[in-house]
Design a protein around this motif. Sequence first.
Motif, PDB file in Angstrom:
ATOM      1  N   TYR A  21      89.534  70.583  51.148  1.00  0.00           N
ATOM      2  CA  TYR A  21      88.929  71.102  49.922  1.00  0.00           C
ATOM      3  C   TYR A  21      87.962  70.088  49.310  1.00  0.00           C
ATOM      4  O   TYR A  21      86.840  70.441  48.919  1.00  0.00           O
ATOM      5  CB  TYR A  21      90.028  71.457  48.930  1.00  0.00           C
ATOM      6  N   LEU A  22      88.381  68.831  49.238  1.00  0.00           N
ATOM      7  CA  LEU A  22      87.509  67.804  48.683  1.00  0.00           C
ATOM      8  C   LEU A  22      86.269  67.608  49.540  1.00  0.00           C
ATOM      9  O   LEU A  22      85.152  67.463  49.029  1.00  0.00           O
ATOM     10  CB  LEU A  22      88.276  66.483  48.553  1.00  0.00           C
ATOM     11  N   CYS A 120      99.319  76.023  42.374  1.00  0.00           N
ATOM     12  CA  CYS A 120      99.167  77.107  43.340  1.00  0.00           C
ATOM     13  C   CYS A 120      99.964  76.751  44.589  1.00  0.00           C
ATOM     14  O   CYS A 120     100.234  75.575  44.837  1.00  0.00           O
ATOM     15  CB  CYS A 120      97.698  77.359  43.688  1.00  0.00           C
ATOM     16  N   PRO A 121     100.350  77.757  45.375  1.00  0.00           N
ATOM     17  CA  PRO A 121     101.126  77.471  46.576  1.00  0.00           C
ATOM     18  C   PRO A 121     100.239  76.918  47.686  1.00  0.00           C
ATOM     19  O   PRO A 121      99.107  77.362  47.871  1.00  0.00           O
ATOM     20  CB  PRO A 121     101.695  78.848  46.963  1.00  0.00           C
ATOM     21  N   LEU A 132      92.309  77.003  46.729  1.00  0.00           N
ATOM     22  CA  LEU A 132      92.287  75.976  45.692  1.00  0.00           C
ATOM     23  C   LEU A 132      91.150  76.156  44.689  1.00  0.00           C
ATOM     24  O   LEU A 132      91.183  75.567  43.611  1.00  0.00           O
ATOM     25  CB  LEU A 132      92.191  74.585  46.328  1.00  0.00           C
ATOM     26  N   GLU A 133      90.157  76.967  45.027  1.00  0.00           N
ATOM     27  CA  GLU A 133      88.989  77.130  44.152  1.00  0.00           C
ATOM     28  C   GLU A 133      89.375  77.563  42.746  1.00  0.00           C
ATOM     29  O   GLU A 133      88.764  77.135  41.769  1.00  0.00           O
ATOM     30  CB  GLU A 133      88.027  78.169  44.745  1.00  0.00           C
ATOM     31  N   THR A 134      90.370  78.439  42.626  1.00  0.00           N
ATOM     32  CA  THR A 134      90.705  79.021  41.320  1.00  0.00           C
ATOM     33  C   THR A 134      91.921  78.368  40.675  1.00  0.00           C
ATOM     34  O   THR A 134      92.378  78.822  39.628  1.00  0.00           O
ATOM     35  CB  THR A 134      90.970  80.528  41.464  1.00  0.00           C
ATOM     36  N   VAL A 153      85.863  62.699  40.670  1.00  0.00           N
ATOM     37  CA  VAL A 153      86.415  63.736  41.541  1.00  0.00           C
ATOM     38  C   VAL A 153      86.209  65.112  40.924  1.00  0.00           C
ATOM     39  O   VAL A 153      85.490  65.964  41.476  1.00  0.00           O
ATOM     40  CB  VAL A 153      87.911  63.488  41.838  1.00  0.00           C
ATOM     41  N   PHE A 154      86.811  65.361  39.772  1.00  0.00           N
ATOM     42  CA  PHE A 154      86.808  66.725  39.235  1.00  0.00           C
ATOM     43  C   PHE A 154      85.467  67.140  38.642  1.00  0.00           C
ATOM     44  O   PHE A 154      85.240  68.336  38.442  1.00  0.00           O
ATOM     45  CB  PHE A 154      87.954  66.904  38.243  1.00  0.00           C
ATOM     46  N   SER A 155      84.570  66.207  38.398  1.00  0.00           N
ATOM     47  CA  SER A 155      83.225  66.601  37.984  1.00  0.00           C
ATOM     48  C   SER A 155      82.494  67.332  39.104  1.00  0.00           C
ATOM     49  O   SER A 155      81.525  68.049  38.861  1.00  0.00           O
ATOM     50  CB  SER A 155      82.417  65.374  37.568  1.00  0.00           C
ATOM     51  N   ARG A 156      82.965  67.174  40.348  1.00  0.00           N
ATOM     52  CA  ARG A 156      82.363  67.832  41.503  1.00  0.00           C
ATOM     53  C   ARG A 156      83.074  69.149  41.856  1.00  0.00           C
ATOM     54  O   ARG A 156      82.623  69.857  42.755  1.00  0.00           O
ATOM     55  CB  ARG A 156      82.406  66.915  42.727  1.00  0.00           C
ATOM     56  N   LEU A 157      84.189  69.408  41.214  1.00  0.00           N
ATOM     57  CA  LEU A 157      85.010  70.561  41.572  1.00  0.00           C
ATOM     58  C   LEU A 157      84.913  71.653  40.509  1.00  0.00           C
ATOM     59  O   LEU A 157      84.670  71.367  39.331  1.00  0.00           O
ATOM     60  CB  LEU A 157      86.472  70.134  41.733  1.00  0.00           C
ATOM     61  N   PRO A 158      85.134  72.913  40.889  1.00  0.00           N
ATOM     62  CA  PRO A 158      85.056  74.009  39.919  1.00  0.00           C
ATOM     63  C   PRO A 158      86.330  74.198  39.113  1.00  0.00           C
ATOM     64  O   PRO A 158      86.375  75.068  38.232  1.00  0.00           O
ATOM     65  CB  PRO A 158      84.813  75.234  40.814  1.00  0.00           C
ATOM     66  N   ASN A 159      87.360  73.404  39.375  1.00  0.00           N
ATOM     67  CA  ASN A 159      88.684  73.658  38.799  1.00  0.00           C
ATOM     68  C   ASN A 159      88.791  73.218  37.348  1.00  0.00           C
ATOM     69  O   ASN A 159      88.195  72.229  36.931  1.00  0.00           O
ATOM     70  CB  ASN A 159      89.747  72.929  39.619  1.00  0.00           C
ATOM     71  N   ARG A 160      89.617  73.946  36.588  1.00  0.00           N
ATOM     72  CA  ARG A 160      90.002  73.513  35.246  1.00  0.00           C
ATOM     73  C   ARG A 160      91.194  72.573  35.361  1.00  0.00           C
ATOM     74  O   ARG A 160      92.012  72.691  36.286  1.00  0.00           O
ATOM     75  CB  ARG A 160      90.342  74.713  34.371  1.00  0.00           C
TER      76      ARG A 160
END
Length: 283
Positions: A21-22, A120-121, A132-134, A153-160
Motif C-alpha cells: 500500500y505504501l 480494517c481487516p 486500505l484506501e478507505t 507518510v500520511f501526507s501522501r496517503l488518502p486516509n483519515r
Amino acid sequence: MKTIRISFIGAGKVGFSFGKYLKKHGLEIAGYLSRNPDSSRAAAEFVSTEVFLDYPSLIRESDMILITTPDSSVRPVYEELTRYPLEGRIVAHMSGGMSADVFKPTNLFGVEPISIHPICPISDKYQSYRNLETCYFSLEGSDAAYKRVMEEVFSRLPNRTTRLTGENKALYHLANVTVSNLYLPLMAKAARYLASCGFEEGDAIRALSPLMEANIRNVLEKGILGALTGPVERGDCATVKRHLSVIPPSDEAIYRELSRSLVSLAEEKHEERDYRELKDLLR
C-alpha cells in the motif's frame, strides 16, 4: 518533500499489505527482514524491494522501522534492535491492542516510538492492500514521531487519522473487536434459530445476509439512531414476550441485556414514548 525510507521486520499479512500500500502511494520501501527467509523474499518480490539478512543492514537503510510481527514478538524485536545505533529513527508497530509504551525506554536509544493501526481487516497477503484506501488509521506515540509520520507518510496517503493516547489503546481495541468479532456469536445464534425452523446452515446465513447488509448501510447513511428499527424500538411488548417464550434458556440473558440496551437507544430517539412496560418485561 523528504523521502522517508521504510523497512519491515515481519513478513506476514500486515507486512505484505501495508508495504504494498505504501509503495503504491509513492513511499520508499527499503526492504524486509523476517525469521523465515522465504517469507521476506516473497514480501520483497511482491512489493519490489530488497531483502535484509540482519538488523544492522536494515537499520542503516531505514528512517522508519515497522515491526509487523505477532504481538508477542514486538518487544523481543525491539530489544534486539536496541543493540545497534538507532538515533533519530522512528520505530513503530502495527498492533491494535498494544501501545507504543512497549518500546520504552526510548531516551537511551534516541528512538521516536509510535504505533500505527488500520481500522480494517487484513486477511490476505496479496489482496488486502486494496482495502486500505478507505480505512481510518490510529496513531499513538511520541510527539516527534507523530509529527514526522503525519508529515512524511500520511501526507501522501488518502486516509483519515486519529491520534490516541496510550491509556486509551485498550478501549480503542475493544471497539475494534466488538464490531469485528463479538457480533459473530449473535450471527451463529440467529443461524441456529433458522436451522431449527428447517433452514440449511448455509441457507440460513445467506437468508440473513440482506438484512445484515441493509442494517450496516443504514447505520452508515443515517447513524445508529436513524437505523434503529424492530419490536423494541416500537415498544412492542407482545412480540418481545413471544421471543422470550421460545428463546433457548442459555440465550435469554444476552437477549434481555441487549434488548435493554436497545431500549436506551429507543428512549434517546423517541423521547415522547413511554417504555416502562417494556423495561419491566426485560428485567
